[in-house]
Write a protein that holds these residues in place. Structure first.
Motif, short mmCIF file in Angstrom:
data_model
loop_
_atom_site.label_atom_id
_atom_site.label_comp_id
_atom_site.label_asym_id
_atom_site.label_seq_id
_atom_site.Cartn_x
_atom_site.Cartn_y
_atom_site.Cartn_z
N ASP A 76 0.87 -1.17 0.00
CA ASP A 76 0.00 0.00 0.00
C ASP A 76 0.91 1.21 0.00
N VAL A 77 0.85 2.01 -1.05
CA VAL A 77 1.65 3.22 -1.16
C VAL A 77 0.76 4.36 -0.66
N ARG A 78 1.14 4.91 0.48
CA ARG A 78 0.28 5.85 1.19
C ARG A 78 0.48 7.28 0.70
N VAL A 79 -0.32 7.67 -0.27
CA VAL A 79 -0.23 9.02 -0.83
C VAL A 79 -1.33 9.93 -0.32
N GLY A 80 -2.33 9.35 0.32
CA GLY A 80 -3.47 10.15 0.79
C GLY A 80 -3.59 10.21 2.29
N THR A 81 -2.51 9.93 3.01
CA THR A 81 -2.55 9.91 4.47
C THR A 81 -3.07 11.24 5.02
N GLY A 82 -4.08 11.16 5.87
CA GLY A 82 -4.64 12.34 6.50
C GLY A 82 -5.68 13.07 5.66
N LEU A 83 -5.85 12.65 4.42
CA LEU A 83 -6.83 13.30 3.54
C LEU A 83 -8.11 12.48 3.51
N VAL A 84 -9.24 13.15 3.33
CA VAL A 84 -10.53 12.46 3.24
C VAL A 84 -11.32 13.04 2.08
N GLY A 85 -12.34 12.32 1.68
CA GLY A 85 -13.28 12.80 0.68
C GLY A 85 -12.63 13.16 -0.64
N GLU A 86 -13.09 14.26 -1.22
CA GLU A 86 -12.63 14.69 -2.54
C GLU A 86 -11.14 15.01 -2.55
N GLU A 87 -10.62 15.53 -1.44
CA GLU A 87 -9.19 15.85 -1.37
C GLU A 87 -8.35 14.58 -1.48
N ARG A 88 -8.79 13.53 -0.82
CA ARG A 88 -8.08 12.24 -0.91
C ARG A 88 -8.17 11.67 -2.32
N LEU A 89 -9.37 11.71 -2.90
CA LEU A 89 -9.54 11.20 -4.26
C LEU A 89 -8.66 11.95 -5.25
N ALA A 90 -8.54 13.26 -5.09
CA ALA A 90 -7.69 14.06 -5.98
C ALA A 90 -6.22 13.65 -5.85
N ALA A 91 -5.77 13.39 -4.63
CA ALA A 91 -4.38 12.96 -4.42
C ALA A 91 -4.14 11.59 -5.05
N ALA A 97 -2.14 9.14 -12.23
CA ALA A 97 -1.78 9.68 -13.54
C ALA A 97 -0.26 9.67 -13.72
N ARG A 98 0.47 10.05 -12.69
CA ARG A 98 1.94 10.04 -12.76
C ARG A 98 2.47 8.63 -13.02
N LEU A 99 1.90 7.66 -12.33
CA LEU A 99 2.38 6.28 -12.44
C LEU A 99 1.97 5.62 -13.75
N VAL A 100 0.80 5.94 -14.26
CA VAL A 100 0.38 5.42 -15.57
C VAL A 100 1.36 5.89 -16.64
N ALA A 101 1.84 7.13 -16.52
CA ALA A 101 2.83 7.64 -17.47
C ALA A 101 4.14 6.86 -17.40
N LEU A 102 4.41 6.22 -16.26
CA LEU A 102 5.61 5.39 -16.09
C LEU A 102 5.39 3.94 -16.52
N GLY A 103 4.15 3.59 -16.87
CA GLY A 103 3.85 2.24 -17.32
C GLY A 103 2.95 1.44 -16.41
N ALA A 104 2.51 2.01 -15.29
CA ALA A 104 1.59 1.31 -14.40
C ALA A 104 0.21 1.21 -15.07
N VAL A 105 -0.60 0.31 -14.53
CA VAL A 105 -1.96 0.13 -15.04
C VAL A 105 -2.94 0.44 -13.91
N ASN A 128 -13.15 1.95 5.91
CA ASN A 128 -11.91 2.22 5.17
C ASN A 128 -12.02 3.49 4.35
N GLU A 129 -10.89 4.16 4.19
CA GLU A 129 -10.83 5.32 3.30
C GLU A 129 -10.71 4.83 1.86
N SER A 130 -10.91 5.70 0.92
CA SER A 130 -10.78 5.36 -0.49
C SER A 130 -9.36 4.93 -0.83
N CYS A 131 -9.24 4.00 -1.77
CA CYS A 131 -7.94 3.60 -2.28
C CYS A 131 -8.10 3.22 -3.75
#
Length: 144
Positions: free
Chosen positions: A87-102, A108-116, A127-130
């Protein structure tokens, strides 16, 4: 009382250096310098028997806090879902729309590197969004 142990997370893969460099970009990790006496990893690999060339690669957290990641070549491809994932924690402490935006920005950054991109799991009562994703060889991980 048991002492705390350091861990290494090992990935089976087809192209160890390629996958390791993806995870370096994802996590801000660094690849180790080539062994002493070698200007590059390519130069070092050419000294190995053909079957061992490019068979492993590693990367680590430059701060020394996170676990070392080790990538080893295996002959078989990935067939089923991982039993363990990161679990790569990029949204720690964020909730709702702010978390989804993060989560979406990192996706988007990782898809540009080849992730799916996989599926978005929205927050529920427990649970929070993931966002479920796959690295460049199909290993699952979550942006959380």
């Amino acid at each position: 009382m048991a002492s705390v142990k350091q861990i290494q997370v090992t990935f089976d893969c087809a192209e160890p250096e390629r996958v390791a460099r993806f995870w370096c970009e994802l996590l801000g990790y660094v690849a180790p310098p080539p062994p002493e006496g070698f200007a590059s990893w390519d130069e070092f690999n050419r000294t190995l028997p053909p079957e061992r060339q490019g068979s492993a690669f590693a990367c680590s957290d430059p701060s020394g806090v996170g676990p070392r990641l080790y990538f080893q070549r295996v002959p078989e491809g990935k067939v089923v879902k991982n039993r363990v994932h990161l679990d790569v924690r990029v949204g720690t402490g964020l909730v709702g729309e702010e978390r989804l935006a993060a989560l979406e920005a990192e996706c988007a950054r990782l898809v540009a590197l080849g992730a799916v991109r996989g599926r978005l799991l929205l927050a529920d009562g427990d649970n929070e969004s993931c966002l479920v994703m796959q690295d460049i060889e199909g290993n699952e991980f979550c942006l959380a």
